[in-house]
Design an enzyme around this catalytic site. Structure first.
Site, PDB file in Angstrom:
ATOM      1  N   SER A 147       0.862  -1.189   0.000  1.00 33.84           N
ATOM      2  CA  SER A 147       0.000   0.000   0.000  1.00 33.84           C
ATOM      3  C   SER A 147       0.890   1.229   0.000  1.00 33.84           C
ATOM      4  CB  SER A 147      -0.855  -0.011   1.273  1.00 33.84           C
ATOM      5  OG  SER A 147      -1.409   1.263   1.499  1.00 33.84           O
ATOM      6  N   TYR A 160      -1.613  -0.142  10.272  1.00 38.30           N
ATOM      7  CA  TYR A 160      -1.699  -0.621   8.889  1.00 38.30           C
ATOM      8  C   TYR A 160      -0.416  -0.261   8.126  1.00 38.30           C
ATOM      9  CZ  TYR A 160      -3.564  -1.018   4.092  1.00 38.30           C
ATOM     10  OH  TYR A 160      -3.778  -1.336   2.769  1.00 38.30           O
TER      11      TYR A 160
HETATM   12  P1  NDP Z   1     -11.253  -6.048   1.031  1.00 35.82           P
HETATM   13  O1  NDP Z   1     -11.532  -5.690   2.443  1.00 35.82           O
HETATM   14  O2  NDP Z   1     -12.254  -5.750  -0.022  1.00 35.82           O
HETATM   15  O3  NDP Z   1     -10.867  -7.596   0.918  1.00 35.82           O
HETATM   16  C1  NDP Z   1      -9.958  -8.154   1.828  1.00 35.82           C
HETATM   17  C2  NDP Z   1      -9.828  -9.636   1.526  1.00 35.82           C
HETATM   18  O4  NDP Z   1      -8.956 -10.194   2.518  1.00 35.82           O
HETATM   19  C3  NDP Z   1     -11.153 -10.353   1.606  1.00 35.82           C
HETATM   20  O5  NDP Z   1     -11.253 -11.316   0.594  1.00 35.82           O
HETATM   21  C4  NDP Z   1     -11.078 -11.019   2.967  1.00 35.82           C
HETATM   22  O6  NDP Z   1     -11.800 -12.250   2.954  1.00 35.82           O
HETATM   23  C5  NDP Z   1      -9.595 -11.303   3.105  1.00 35.82           C
HETATM   24  N1  NDP Z   1      -9.260 -11.448   4.517  1.00 35.82           N
HETATM   25  C6  NDP Z   1      -9.282 -10.511   5.487  1.00 35.82           C
HETATM   26  N2  NDP Z   1      -9.026 -11.056   6.676  1.00 35.82           N
HETATM   27  C7  NDP Z   1      -8.821 -12.380   6.464  1.00 35.82           C
HETATM   28  C8  NDP Z   1      -8.532 -13.482   7.297  1.00 35.82           C
HETATM   29  N3  NDP Z   1      -8.420 -13.356   8.621  1.00 35.82           N
HETATM   30  N4  NDP Z   1      -8.405 -14.704   6.738  1.00 35.82           N
HETATM   31  C9  NDP Z   1      -8.550 -14.880   5.405  1.00 35.82           C
HETATM   32  N5  NDP Z   1      -8.819 -13.869   4.559  1.00 35.82           N
HETATM   33  C10 NDP Z   1      -8.959 -12.640   5.085  1.00 35.82           C
HETATM   34  O7  NDP Z   1      -9.846  -5.357   0.707  1.00 35.82           O
HETATM   35  P2  NDP Z   1      -9.167  -4.844  -0.656  1.00 35.82           P
HETATM   36  O8  NDP Z   1      -9.564  -5.668  -1.792  1.00 35.82           O
HETATM   37  O9  NDP Z   1      -9.334  -3.388  -0.669  1.00 35.82           O
HETATM   38  O10 NDP Z   1      -7.639  -5.099  -0.268  1.00 35.82           O
HETATM   39  C11 NDP Z   1      -6.850  -6.109  -0.859  1.00 35.82           C
HETATM   40  C12 NDP Z   1      -5.404  -5.790  -0.557  1.00 35.82           C
HETATM   41  O11 NDP Z   1      -5.052  -4.535  -1.151  1.00 35.82           O
HETATM   42  C13 NDP Z   1      -5.107  -5.652   0.949  1.00 35.82           C
HETATM   43  O12 NDP Z   1      -3.854  -6.230   1.242  1.00 35.82           O
HETATM   44  C14 NDP Z   1      -5.054  -4.143   1.140  1.00 35.82           C
HETATM   45  O13 NDP Z   1      -4.263  -3.785   2.234  1.00 35.82           O
HETATM   46  C15 NDP Z   1      -4.464  -3.675  -0.186  1.00 35.82           C
HETATM   47  N6  NDP Z   1      -4.757  -2.275  -0.521  1.00 35.82           N
HETATM   48  C16 NDP Z   1      -6.033  -1.851  -0.774  1.00 35.82           C
HETATM   49  C17 NDP Z   1      -6.291  -0.526  -1.105  1.00 35.82           C
HETATM   50  C18 NDP Z   1      -7.671  -0.011  -1.378  1.00 35.82           C
HETATM   51  O14 NDP Z   1      -7.832   1.213  -1.574  1.00 35.82           O
HETATM   52  N7  NDP Z   1      -8.678  -0.834  -1.426  1.00 35.82           N
HETATM   53  C19 NDP Z   1      -5.189   0.464  -1.195  1.00 35.82           C
HETATM   54  C20 NDP Z   1      -3.883  -0.090  -0.889  1.00 35.82           C
HETATM   55  C21 NDP Z   1      -3.698  -1.416  -0.589  1.00 35.82           C
HETATM   56  P3  NDP Z   1     -12.784 -12.756   4.119  1.00 35.82           P
HETATM   57  O15 NDP Z   1     -13.271 -11.564   4.870  1.00 35.82           O
HETATM   58  O16 NDP Z   1     -13.815 -13.489   3.341  1.00 35.82           O
HETATM   59  O17 NDP Z   1     -11.915 -13.664   4.929  1.00 35.82           O
END
Ligand code: NDP
Length: 249
Positions: A147, A160
Site C-alpha cells: 500500500s 496498517y
Molecule cells: P477487502 O476488504 O475488499 O478484501 C480483503 C480480503 O482479505 C477479503 O477477501 C477477505 O476475505 C480477506 N481477509 C481478510 N481477513 C482475512 C482473514 N483473517 N483470513 C482470510 N482472509 C482474510 O480489501 P481490498 O480488496 O481493498 O484489499 C486487498 C489488498 O489490497 C489488501 O492487502 C489491502 O491492504 C491492499 N490495498 C487496498 C487498497 C484499497 O484502496 N482498497 C489500497 C492499498 C492497498 P474474508 O473476509 O472473506 O476472509
C-alpha cells in the site's frame, strides 16, 4: 506495462483474499487467462460466487475457506499443493485488514495484534509454506499486496502502515534471496480502490470517484506473466509502472 493478457494455461495460482475486492477480480482475471486458481478467504459465499463466475467463463478453481490467523492451516495449504501438483506458479498474497484509523495511543492491543497477525505473520507464513513450490515452477511469480501507506506513513494509519512496510521489506528480502532463480517477487501498491477496506478507512468518500477493483486487477495481472523480468520492485498501479525502493539519504 503491456495490456496484453498473459497466457497462463496449465499454470497454478494461489490467491488470498479472493472472496471480494481486488483479490476477487485478480483471481477471475488469472482464471480467464487459463490458470487454475486456488482461492483462499473466510467468506464461503464470496468464494462460491467467484467459483460460479470462473466456471461460467470456462475456467477452473479450487476453494479453500480459511482464516489466515490459522497458521497451521496455511502450512497445510503448502502440503496439499505439494501432494496434488508438486509446484505453484503464481502466488498473490493479497488478503489484508485495515485495523482502525486512530492515533497510535488509542489503538487497542487486540486490534494492533490482529493487523500484524494477518498482514505480516500470515504473509510470512504463506511465503514459508509455498516458497519451495514456487521455486519448483519454471517461472514462479509472487505478487505481494502492499500500500502507499507503507511509505506515506500518514497520521492515524500507524498499525496498517507499519504492517505494509513490513510486508514490503519481506518481499524485497525474498526477491533478493531468489534473484538468481526463475522466481520473480514484487510488491504492488494498488492505489485507492473501490472496496470494503477503502470504505472502512474513508467512510465520507464517494466510492464512485475511485477505480473499480476489476480495473486495478487488470493492471496487476501482467505481474503473473512467465515473461516478467522484474523482481524486488514495487508496482504502482496508478502510474502503471514499477518503482524502485529509495534508500533514505
Ligand atoms: P477487502 O476488504 O475488499 O478484501 C480483503 C480480503 O482479505 C477479503 O477477501 C477477505 O476475505 C480477506 N481477509 C481478510 N481477513 C482475512 C482473514 N483473517 N483470513 C482470510 N482472509 C482474510 O480489501 P481490498 O480488496 O481493498 O484489499 C486487498 C489488498 O489490497 C489488501 O492487502 C489491502 O491492504 C491492499 N490495498 C487496498 C487498497 C484499497 O484502496 N482498497 C489500497 C492499498 C492497498 P474474508 O473476509 O472473506 O476472509
Amino acid at each position: 506495462m503491456t495490456d496484453t493478457k498473459p497466457d497462463l494455461k496449465g499454470r497454478l495460482a494461489l490467491v488470498t483474499g479472493a472472496s471480494r475486492g481486488i483479490g476477487y477480480f485478480l483471481a477471475k482475471e488469472l482464471a480467464a487467462c487459463g490458470a487454475h486458481v486456488i482461492a483462499v478467504a473466510r467468506t464461503v459465499g464470496g468464494l462460491e460466487e467467484l467459483d460460479d463466475e470462473i466456471k461460467a467463463a470456462g475456467g477452473e478453481a479450487t476453494l479453500v475457506p480459511l482464516d489466515l490467523s490459522d497458521m497451521a492451516g496455511i502450512d497445510r495449504i503448502g502440503g496439499a499443493i505439494h501432494e496434488r501438483w508438486g509446484k505453484l506458479d503464481i502466488l498473490v498474497a493479497n488478503a489484508g485488514v485495515l485495523g482502525v484509523i486512530a492515533p497510535l495511543g488509542h489503538v487497542e492491543a487486540k486490534v494492533f495484534e490482529k493487523v500484524m497477525n494477518i498482514n505480516v505473520t500470515g504473509t510470512w507464513r504463506l511465503i514459508r509454506s509455498v516458497d519451495p513450490l514456487l521455486r519448483a515452477s519454471d517461472a514462479g511469480r509472487a505478487i505481494v499486496m502492499s500500500s502507499g501507506a507503507a511509505h506515506s506513513a500518514r497520521a492515524f494509519w500507524g498499525p496498517y502502515a507499519a504492517s505494509k512496510a513490513a510486508v514490503e521489506a519481506m518481499a524485497r528480502s525474498w526477491a533478493d534471496e531468489t534473484k538468481n532463480m526463475s522466481l520473480r517477487v514484487n510488491s504492488v501498491n494498488p492505489g485507492a480502490t473501490r472496496t470494503a477496506m477503502r470504505a472502512q478507512a474513508m467512510p465520507g468518500e464517494d466510492p464512485e470517484t475511485l477505480p473499480h477493483p476489476s480495473e486495478v486487477a487488470a493492471k496487476i495481472l501482467p505481474l503473473a506473466s512467465p515473461e516478467l523480468a522484474e523482481t524486488g520492485l514495487i508496482f504502482d498501479v496508478k502510474k502503471n509502472r514499477f518503482t524502485r525502493y529509495q534508500m533514505p539519504e
